[in-house]
Design an enzyme around this catalytic site. Structure first.
Site, short mmCIF file in Angstrom:
data_model
loop_
_atom_site.label_atom_id
_atom_site.label_comp_id
_atom_site.label_asym_id
_atom_site.label_seq_id
_atom_site.Cartn_x
_atom_site.Cartn_y
_atom_site.Cartn_z
N HIS A 45 0.75 -1.22 -0.11
CA HIS A 45 0.00 -0.02 -0.07
C HIS A 45 0.84 1.18 -0.03
O HIS A 45 0.32 2.37 0.19
CB HIS A 45 -0.85 0.03 1.19
CG HIS A 45 -1.96 -0.93 1.15
ND1 HIS A 45 -3.03 -0.94 0.18
CD2 HIS A 45 -2.14 -2.25 1.73
CE1 HIS A 45 -4.04 -2.14 0.19
NE2 HIS A 45 -3.17 -2.77 1.23
N GLN A 144 -0.66 -13.79 4.43
CA GLN A 144 -1.67 -13.06 5.07
C GLN A 144 -2.84 -13.83 4.75
O GLN A 144 -3.21 -14.05 3.78
CB GLN A 144 -1.78 -11.81 4.63
CG GLN A 144 -0.88 -10.81 5.33
CD GLN A 144 -1.24 -9.18 5.22
OE1 GLN A 144 -0.67 -8.68 4.20
NE2 GLN A 144 -2.08 -8.85 6.21
N GLU A 146 -6.71 -12.80 4.88
CA GLU A 146 -7.43 -11.62 5.12
C GLU A 146 -8.52 -11.62 4.18
O GLU A 146 -8.75 -10.57 3.51
CB GLU A 146 -6.27 -10.26 4.87
CG GLU A 146 -5.59 -10.59 3.53
CD GLU A 146 -4.72 -9.06 3.54
OE1 GLU A 146 -4.52 -8.26 4.34
OE2 GLU A 146 -3.65 -9.31 2.49
N ASP A 172 -8.99 -5.95 5.48
CA ASP A 172 -9.03 -6.66 4.28
C ASP A 172 -10.08 -7.72 4.79
O ASP A 172 -11.00 -7.75 3.86
CB ASP A 172 -7.83 -7.19 3.33
CG ASP A 172 -7.33 -6.13 2.76
OD1 ASP A 172 -8.16 -5.53 1.74
OD2 ASP A 172 -6.11 -6.13 2.56
#
Ligand code: 3PY
Ligand code: MG
Length: 254
Positions: A45, A144, A146, A172
């Site tokens: 991000h 992850q 998510e 998320d």
């Protein structure tokens, strides 16, 4: 250093980290001087280039850095590991096939398919053989979970050999359930719990990110050991806001 970090991760020791999203080597140095156990460099991000990531890892010195990949691709993984990252955090891993691919890109043959190159990680080739022989046991592979799809597939993901920890992405995950940021919603709490229980049963380290330190420390008593609280820009925003509030609370007396 990286091997020690991985051992601590596998032993599920408390590892306290924070997130880097800016290109500032000074900010990285400050956080490293504070002696966080690890730093989470986010390229998913934030627009950090591979060269910048390398500079941040250099600035972090003895503090291990995990690089969150911009994507789950082979080249992103090579760049991060060759620059000396202690490991990677792969976002949005939803099934065993994706998990296997990532593990494979992180490990040299025969365990995987990581390409070999002269790199910072091997001291530019000065410690080539030593690095290549030990890297598979020193690099931390963190995936992850998510997305609600990944929660459904948690058991097949955890069965993939070579993964070292699962890092839950609560924002998320909640968004994938149509409940963006509603981390206390019972369905979101339950989804996190499904992953948590599966990891505890499989004795796999669990990671968690939160903007608020109390939300994150609450997780330690639930078995989460790889903790990441806050981020560089958040610290600046918060202290800048408080500073301005302080200034504005006064009056000029003439
Ligand atoms: C999320 O909450 O989605 C994250 O990825 C936190 O790191
Ligand atoms: Mg996320």
């Amino acid at each position: 250093m990286n091997a020690i970090f991985r051992r601590r991760l596998l032993e599920r020791e408390l590892l306290c980290g924070t997130m880097l999203t800016t290109s500032s080597v000074e900010v990285t140095e400050i956080l490293a001087h504070l002696e966080y156990d690890w730093l989470f460099i986010d390229t998913e991000h934030s627009p950090l280039s591979p060269m910048t990531v390398r500079s941040l890892i250099q600035a972090a010195g003895k503090v291990p850095c995990l690089v969150r990949l911009a994507d789950r691709g082979e080249v992103s993984i090579k760049n991060a590991l060759d620059s000396g990252a202690a490991g990677i955090i792969a976002p949005q891993v939803n099934n065993a096939k994706e998990a296997k691919e990532i593990v494979s890109y992180c490990k040299y043959p025969p365990a995987g398919t990581r390409g070999v190159g002269l790199s910072r990680a091997s001291k530019y080739g000065l410690e080539f053989s030593d690095y290549v022989s030990n890297a598979n046991n020193s690099i931390s592979v963190v995936l992850q979970i998510e997305h609600i799809e990944a929660v459904k597939n948690v058991h097949e993901i955890l069965a993939v050999e070579g993964l070292d920890a699962i890092f839950i992405g609560p924002y998320d995950l909640s968004t994938s359930m149509g409940k963006p940021g509603l981390l206390r919603d019972p369905a979101v709490v339950e989804a996190i719990n499904v992953v948590r229980e599966a990891c505890l049963e499989a004795k796999i380290a669990l990671g968690y990110f939160g903007m608020d330190v109390n939300d994150v420390t609450e997780r330690a008593v639930q078995g989460f050991s790889l903790l990441c609280s806050g981020l560089d820009l958040g610290f600046l925003t918060e202290s800048g806001r408080k500073n301005l509030e302080g200034l504005k609370s006064t009056k000029v007396v003439l």
